[in-house]
Scaffold this active site. Structure first.
Site, PDB file in Angstrom:
ATOM      1  CB  ALA A   1     -11.621   0.699   2.822  1.00  0.00           C
ATOM      2  CG  HIS A   2      -7.408   0.854   0.064  1.00  0.00           C
ATOM      3  ND1 HIS A   2      -6.640  -0.902   0.079  1.00  0.00           N
ATOM      4  CD2 HIS A   2      -8.283   0.114  -0.147  1.00  0.00           C
ATOM      5  CE1 HIS A   2      -6.669  -1.271  -1.231  1.00  0.00           C
ATOM      6  NE2 HIS A   2      -8.212  -1.012  -1.326  1.00  0.00           N
ATOM      7  CG  ASN A   3      -7.167   3.665  -3.200  1.00  0.00           C
ATOM      8  OD1 ASN A   3      -6.534   4.119  -2.520  1.00  0.00           O
ATOM      9  ND2 ASN A   3      -7.511   2.347  -3.552  1.00  0.00           N
TER      10      ASN A   3
ATOM     11  CD  GLN B   1      -2.913  -1.404   0.649  1.00  0.00           C
ATOM     12  OE1 GLN B   1      -3.591  -0.883   0.179  1.00  0.00           O
ATOM     13  NE2 GLN B   1      -2.417  -2.132  -0.901  1.00  0.00           N
TER      14      GLN B   1
END
Length: 340
Positions: A247-249, A206
């Site tokens: 979560a990511h993004n 990540q």
């Protein structure tokens, strides 16, 4: 490019070395001496980058990519554009993950480093409670207060008049002014990215950051993951309750409200002023418009237009959901299964 405040650049690496590392085959063996120094998605790749194609939906991105190399399967190798070396493997995403690990490494504290790194800088009035750990090159603004046993990782920037509770963990993050982070929250850990490989599931690096804009509040034991490549962003004055997962993004707009146990999956885009009831959940890649409302315990599976209220599982416009509930109640009574 991964932010150098948070990631160490380990490149360049020759394509021959990457092919050996990932058990991939170079379609053009003469490209083995060419080098790359960046792992990036195809649509963000520049010269010197290596990307991957694992889904035919992204074939257009491959055609337009500026990447110098790309992992793809044997059937798709012919799709690689001129100037992009094809690395053939049955598991392109897993190969790319291993390449990214070889090219980029998070800055981590070394053995024997002091709890307050000498390169960290503090403006006037900063208060550090007992047990605080501050990494290299951290910057903390005027009047901010850091609670007991909180860990601030290398390169993090914290604005002015922030208040962090006990046992907070922060890394890979840029934080604005007047941000409140309550006890036990974790900001900037790795998002949930997994790729299948011949030896089983592997973690995908990540390489993004978390950005918390001015006036954000993050509740106790909530988690906000850093981006896989793009940043995870929480807009100004957004308020996040306890035990929330972002979560990511994900990109949350300004003045949103997320009640406890809300879960936002990766790459969701949320407009300004959106409200989530407790235990609401949102699947990945969904877009939610400005001013929308999501009822408690709802499961959002598709885009929600601006200003609408949705509820249920799967979530639908509230009036439709209420009609469905009423119909089920009537059907249950008609069939003799209900009680008055």
């Amino acid at each position: 490019m991964p932010d150098p405040r948070f990631f160490e650049d380990l490149g360049p690496v020759s394509l021959g070395v990457l092919a050996e590392l990932t058990d991939a085959t170079l379609v053009d063996p003469s490209a083995a001496q060419a080098s790359v120094w960046l792992a990036a998605p195809l649509d963000r790749a520049t010269e010197g980058a290596v990307g991957f194609l694992s889904d035919r939906r992204h074939v257009a991105a491959l055609a337009e990519t500026k990447a110098s190399a790309c992992f793809l399967n044997a059937e798709q190798a012919v799709l690689a554009p001129v100037g992009c070396a094809a690395l053939v493997t049955p598991t392109p995403q897993a190969a790319w993950a291993r390449a990214a690990d070889r090219l980029h490494r998070p800055w981590l504290a070394g053995p024997g480093e002091p709890m307050i790194h000498p390169t960290a800088s503090f403006e006037e009035g900063v208060v550090l409670s007992p047990g605080v750990v501050i990494g290299a090159h951290v910057r903390i603004g005027q009047g901010s207060r850091i609670g007991p046993n909180t860990v601030v990782g290398s390169g993090v920037t914290i604005g002015r008049e922030c208040v962090f509770g006990a046992n907070v963990t922060i890394g890979f993050a840029l934080i604005g002014d007047r941000v409140r982070i309550l006890a036990g929250a974790v900001i900037g850990e790795t998002g949930f990215g997994v790729a299948a490989s011949r030896t089983g599931a592997i973690d995908i690096p990540q390489l993004g950051r978390v950005i918390l804009q001015d006036g954000v509040t993050v509740g106790a034991n909530s988690c906000i993951d850093r981006g896989a490549w793009d940043d995870t962003v929480v807009g100004e004055n957004t308020k996040i309750d306890n035990q929330v997962q972002v979560a990511h993004n994900v990109r949350l707009g300004r003045s949103c409200a997320l009640a406890a146990h809300t879960g936002i999956s990766g790459t969701v885009t949320v407009g300004d002023g959106v409200q989530f009831g407790g235990r609401a959940g949102v699947t990945d890649h969904v877009k939610i418009g400005d001013g929308a409302r999501v009822a408690a315990a709802s499961g959002v599976m598709k885009d929600i237009p601006a200003g609408q209220s949705w509820g249920g599982y799967p979530a639908v416009p509230v009036r439709q959901w209420l009609r469905q509930v009423a119909w089920l109640a009537r059907a249950n009574r008609t069939q003799g299964g209900g009680t008055e």
